[in-house]
Every structure is written in structure tokens, then in C-alpha cells.
Enzyme design. Structure first.
Site, PDB file in Angstrom:
ATOM      1  N   SER A  82      -2.782 -41.053 -15.693  1.00 29.51           N
ATOM      2  CA  SER A  82      -3.310 -40.202 -16.772  1.00 29.51           C
ATOM      3  C   SER A  82      -2.755 -38.790 -16.797  1.00 29.51           C
ATOM      4  O   SER A  82      -2.912 -38.102 -17.807  1.00 29.51           O
ATOM      5  CB  SER A  82      -4.826 -40.114 -16.646  1.00 29.51           C
ATOM      6  OG  SER A  82      -5.425 -41.229 -17.222  1.00 29.51           O
ATOM      7  N   LYS A  85      -0.657 -37.785 -19.643  1.00 30.87           N
ATOM      8  CA  LYS A  85      -1.235 -37.495 -20.965  1.00 30.87           C
ATOM      9  C   LYS A  85      -1.071 -36.026 -21.319  1.00 30.87           C
ATOM     10  O   LYS A  85      -0.797 -35.681 -22.472  1.00 30.87           O
ATOM     11  CB  LYS A  85      -2.713 -37.870 -20.975  1.00 30.87           C
ATOM     12  CG  LYS A  85      -2.972 -39.365 -20.840  1.00 30.87           C
ATOM     13  CD  LYS A  85      -4.443 -39.641 -20.536  1.00 30.87           C
ATOM     14  CE  LYS A  85      -4.755 -41.134 -20.486  1.00 30.87           C
ATOM     15  NZ  LYS A  85      -6.079 -41.416 -19.922  1.00 30.87           N
ATOM     16  N   TYR A 208       3.044 -46.203 -23.784  1.00 26.63           N
ATOM     17  CA  TYR A 208       1.992 -45.503 -23.031  1.00 26.63           C
ATOM     18  C   TYR A 208       1.898 -46.049 -21.592  1.00 26.63           C
ATOM     19  O   TYR A 208       1.778 -45.285 -20.631  1.00 26.63           O
ATOM     20  CB  TYR A 208       0.657 -45.654 -23.777  1.00 26.63           C
ATOM     21  CG  TYR A 208      -0.550 -45.315 -22.946  1.00 26.63           C
ATOM     22  CD1 TYR A 208      -0.960 -43.985 -22.782  1.00 26.63           C
ATOM     23  CD2 TYR A 208      -1.286 -46.307 -22.291  1.00 26.63           C
ATOM     24  CE1 TYR A 208      -2.063 -43.676 -21.993  1.00 26.63           C
ATOM     25  CE2 TYR A 208      -2.383 -46.004 -21.505  1.00 26.63           C
ATOM     26  CZ  TYR A 208      -2.769 -44.692 -21.357  1.00 26.63           C
ATOM     27  OH  TYR A 208      -3.845 -44.369 -20.564  1.00 26.63           O
ATOM     28  N   TYR A 260     -12.116 -35.695 -17.393  1.00 26.77           N
ATOM     29  CA  TYR A 260     -12.993 -36.651 -18.062  1.00 26.77           C
ATOM     30  C   TYR A 260     -14.408 -36.128 -18.216  1.00 26.77           C
ATOM     31  O   TYR A 260     -14.599 -34.954 -18.491  1.00 26.77           O
ATOM     32  CB  TYR A 260     -12.952 -38.006 -17.331  1.00 26.77           C
ATOM     33  CG  TYR A 260     -11.543 -38.471 -17.207  1.00 26.77           C
ATOM     34  CD1 TYR A 260     -10.809 -38.745 -18.346  1.00 26.77           C
ATOM     35  CD2 TYR A 260     -10.916 -38.567 -15.987  1.00 26.77           C
ATOM     36  CE1 TYR A 260      -9.487 -39.138 -18.259  1.00 26.77           C
ATOM     37  CE2 TYR A 260      -9.602 -38.961 -15.900  1.00 26.77           C
ATOM     38  CZ  TYR A 260      -8.896 -39.242 -17.042  1.00 26.77           C
ATOM     39  OH  TYR A 260      -7.598 -39.615 -16.958  1.00 26.77           O
ATOM     40  N   VAL A 278      -5.596 -41.955 -12.114  1.00 21.94           N
ATOM     41  CA  VAL A 278      -6.332 -42.979 -11.376  1.00 21.94           C
ATOM     42  C   VAL A 278      -5.582 -43.452 -10.112  1.00 21.94           C
ATOM     43  O   VAL A 278      -6.158 -44.112  -9.247  1.00 21.94           O
ATOM     44  CB  VAL A 278      -6.670 -44.124 -12.375  1.00 21.94           C
ATOM     45  CG1 VAL A 278      -5.500 -45.053 -12.557  1.00 21.94           C
ATOM     46  CG2 VAL A 278      -7.926 -44.817 -12.016  1.00 21.94           C
TER      47      VAL A 278
HETATM   48  O1  DON Z   1      -4.620 -46.479 -19.153  1.00 20.20           O
HETATM   49  C1  DON Z   1      -5.067 -46.528 -18.015  1.00 20.20           C
HETATM   50  O2  DON Z   1      -6.173 -46.975 -17.762  1.00 20.20           O
HETATM   51  C2  DON Z   1      -4.221 -45.939 -16.903  1.00 20.20           C
HETATM   52  N1  DON Z   1      -2.829 -46.175 -17.161  1.00 20.20           N
HETATM   53  C3  DON Z   1      -4.474 -44.473 -16.725  1.00 20.20           C
HETATM   54  C4  DON Z   1      -5.920 -44.128 -16.478  1.00 20.20           C
HETATM   55  C5  DON Z   1      -6.129 -42.962 -15.609  1.00 20.20           C
HETATM   56  O3  DON Z   1      -5.286 -42.503 -14.878  1.00 20.20           O
HETATM   57  C6  DON Z   1      -7.502 -42.450 -15.621  1.00 20.20           C
HETATM   58  N2  DON Z   1      -7.644 -41.512 -14.538  1.00 20.20           N
HETATM   59  N3  DON Z   1      -8.481 -41.095 -13.929  1.00 20.20           N
END
Ligand code: DON
Length: 336
Positions: A82, A85, A208, A260, A278
Site C-alpha cells: 500500500s 498508493k 495496481y 487507514y 501490509v
Molecule cells: O490490495 C491489497 O490488498 C494489497 N496489495 C495492499 C494492501 C495494503 O498494503 C494494506 N496495508 N496495510
């Protein structure tokens, strides 16, 4: 620095870091004070992420003068997830201007989990911000380019410029997430139904997913953060990546939504724009001063790295990085 704009003295609210030795000493202290913590669990909803060694830990600071401090597993690579982003949002603002992204995606916190479908429905199909999956997918879909390959190359080279080296995709993570990202595909289709994604939703999710699988180290994250702190110039390579105003917009949206549903709590305790991923990375930025990059794979229930948060909390107070503090800030967090 005071800047003269149209005959009016303009000033920015920032300062400078202490000397090199002091910063170095505090980066070591941040690592030492957080290393023993065993809280949190490694993410496993993307199967390849669960194979990481949970003991890995790194703390890095990159200054806007180009100096980099690092302790622990600072060069171990992991997928950016994430955290991408924030930097893709910056690239899209650079290409289209922030108003276009604000209208399509928004800049407000959802108060809900990063992969929430309810947040989309509650807001009439508006993704609310580019830091949650829905807003990030809508943002990636806005990137100019005639083909998915062109859009992807723009992301890969743009994030590489932020890091100051060529970043590559972790194929195992990309394939693993592609096999298990039904929820993101559903989010993209939902956004398409609301007119927030105009391209083929599956193609957008693929780009993405690749951007999330780019491999970075904690050191890269610190340099990427320092580029935002330095008004868009990478302080290690000297290359301008995005405009000053794009950095201000990106940091504002990171402050409102980068951690978040814990973004308010984070701003209250730590007072810095930040973005977590994540796989266990966090980048935090002190405008004008530098970027912090941490890596530790064990996460709390919102998906934020436990030891990373502790180390950044310590550095925020010890280096005086809390944007809201006018006197040194001590918190109960520092006592345990
Ligand atoms: O889209 C997803 O779920 C992952 N590629 C990224 C999510 C993420 O890193 C959320 N982080 N805390």
C-alpha cells in the site's frame, strides 16, 4: 526558508534536524527500544507474504541533505504494497493536477478498513481517498498512457525515481496476489459501475497489483519519503521527481488517511504524515527535514507494522518531528 512570492514574504513551517551524530544515535536508539516487541502477526491473505521471516527489522532515516542513517535489515527487500498508493497518487497529481484527482477520488478518511466495500457503497460510489484500495485503484486508472504497459512503465519508472534506483517486481508476490485478489477485482468492477473507473477494471487491477509488488528496502522507503520532504527532489540523486505542490498535496492526504482507520490516532500520537503497507513497511515524512523508512512484518489489526510504529513514535519525539508540537512532546508510549 523565506521565499518572495509576488512581493509578499512567504514562510514555511519547518526547521532542521540536529547534527549527523545525534540523528545516527537516535536511529540506533529507536531500533533498540522497539526490537524486543513481539506483538502483531504477519499478513497471510496474500499467501506469499506469510513466508517472510517475522524477526526482520530495520529503521532508516534519509535527510533532505542526502545523508542516510540505517540500522538492522535496511537492505532486505520486500513488496511495497500500500505504500505505493501515496507515490502513485503523487505521479497522477503531477500528470493531471490535484483537482482532477480530488474530484474523482477525494481526500477524506473513510474511517473503515483499507479494503472496505461498504465504504464505497456508503459514499455513493465515491472512493473518498487514494490511500484505501478503492481510491488507489481509481487513481491508478487515471494515470495517462495509451496501454496498460505504458501506464505500468510510468509507475515503475516514477517510483524508481523516488527511490533513486531501478525497482523491480517481486514475481512471486505478484502471482500470489493475482491468484487471491478477487476482492480488489470486485472493488474495481463496483467503481466501474459508478463511473469512477473508465478503463477495463481487470486491467487496472493488474497494474495496481504489480505496483504493490514492487520490491523496496527500508532504506528505499526513507529516500522516497525524503524526496517528498524535499519538495519533490530526490536528495540522494538530485533528480526532480514531482513538483513542490504535489508533495504538499500528497503529505496532506497521507496525514488524513495513510494509516487507514487509525490515521486520527496516529496523527494524535505521532503527528507526521505516513503510509503503511501490509508487508510491514512504513514511510513517515517530516516536511523539509527528511523521511523515515521502517520494515518489520508483524502487523496490528489495522494492518500497520507494530515495531515500525513504535520506532517512528520514538523518533518523532526524540527528533522533534511532530507537526503539531510547539514544545517537546512526551507521551505514555515513551514510558514502556
Ligand atoms: O490490495 C491489497 O490488498 C494489497 N496489495 C495492499 C494492501 C495494503 O498494503 C494494506 N496495508 N496495510
Amino acid at each position: 526558508m523565506d521565499v518572495d512570492v509576488a512581493g509578499v514574504e512567504q514562510a514555511v513551517s519547518t526547521g532542521s534536524l540536529p547534527g549527523w551524530d545525534r540523528v545516527d544515535q537516535l536511529v540506533v536508539a529507536a531500533y533498540d527500544r522497539s526490537a524486543a516487541s513481539e506483538g502483531g502477526v504477519v499478513a497471510d491473505y496474500i499467501p506469499a507474504l506469510s513466508e517472510v521471516d517475522p524477526r526482520l527489522f530495520a529503521v532508516c532515516v534519509a535527510q533532505t541533505d542526502g545523508a542516510v542513517h540505517s540500522v538492522g535489515d535496511a537492505d532486505v527487500e520486500f513488496s511495497i504494497q500500500s505504500i505505493s498508493k501515496a507515490f502513485v497518487y503523487a505521479l497522477v497529481c503531477e500528470a493531471l493536477g490535484h483537482e482532477a484527482v480530488r474530484e474523482r477520488v477525494g481526500v477524506d478518511n473513510t474511517g473503515l478498513a483499507f479494503d472496505s466495500v461498504m465504504a464505497i457503497e456508503l459514499n455513493g460510489g465515491h472512493p473518498r481517498n487514494p490511500m484505501v484500495n478503492a481510491g488507489a485503484i481509481a487513481t491508478t486508472a487515471m494515470l495517462p498512457g495509451r496501454t496498460a504497459t505504458e501506464r505500468w512503465e510510468r509507475i515503475r519508472s516514477g517510483l524508481s525515481a523516488f527511490a533513486g534506483r531501478d525497482l523491480e517486481v517481486d514475481d512471486e508476490v505478484y502471482r500470489s496476489e493475482t491468484r487471491t485478489n478477487q476482492r480488489n477485482r470486485a472493488i474495481a468492477r463496483l467503481l466501474e459501475s459508478y463511473g469512477r473507473v473508465e478503463l477495463d477494471p481487470l486491467e487496472v487491477v493488474d497494474v495496481y497489483t504489480r505496483q504493490c509488488a514492487l520490491r523496496v528496502s527500508a532504506r528505499d522507503l526513507a529516500v522516497m519519503g525524503a524526496t517528498l520532504a524535499d519538495g519533490g527532489v530526490n536528495p540522494v540523486t538530485g533528480q526532480r521527481v514531482v513538483a513542490e505542490g504535489v508533495c504538499r498535496d500528497t503529505l496532506a492526504v497521507m496525514a488524513s488517511a495513510g494509516m487507514y482507520e487509525r490515521s486520527g490516532e496516529w496523527l494524535f500520537e505521532i503527528g507526521m504524515p505516513a503510509k503503511s503497507g501490509v508487508s510491514g513497511g512504513i514511510v513517515a515524512i517530516s516536511p523539509g527535514k527528511g523521511g523515515i523508512g521502517t520494515f518489520s512484518p508483524r502487523l496490528d489489526d489495522a494492518g500497520n507494522s507494530v515495531r515500525g510504529q513504535r520506532a517512528i513514535a520514538y523518533l518523532s519525539r526524540a527528533l522533534g518531528l511532530n507537526l503539531f508540537a510547539s514544545v517537546p512532546h512526551v507521551s505514555p508510549i515513551d514510558l514502556h
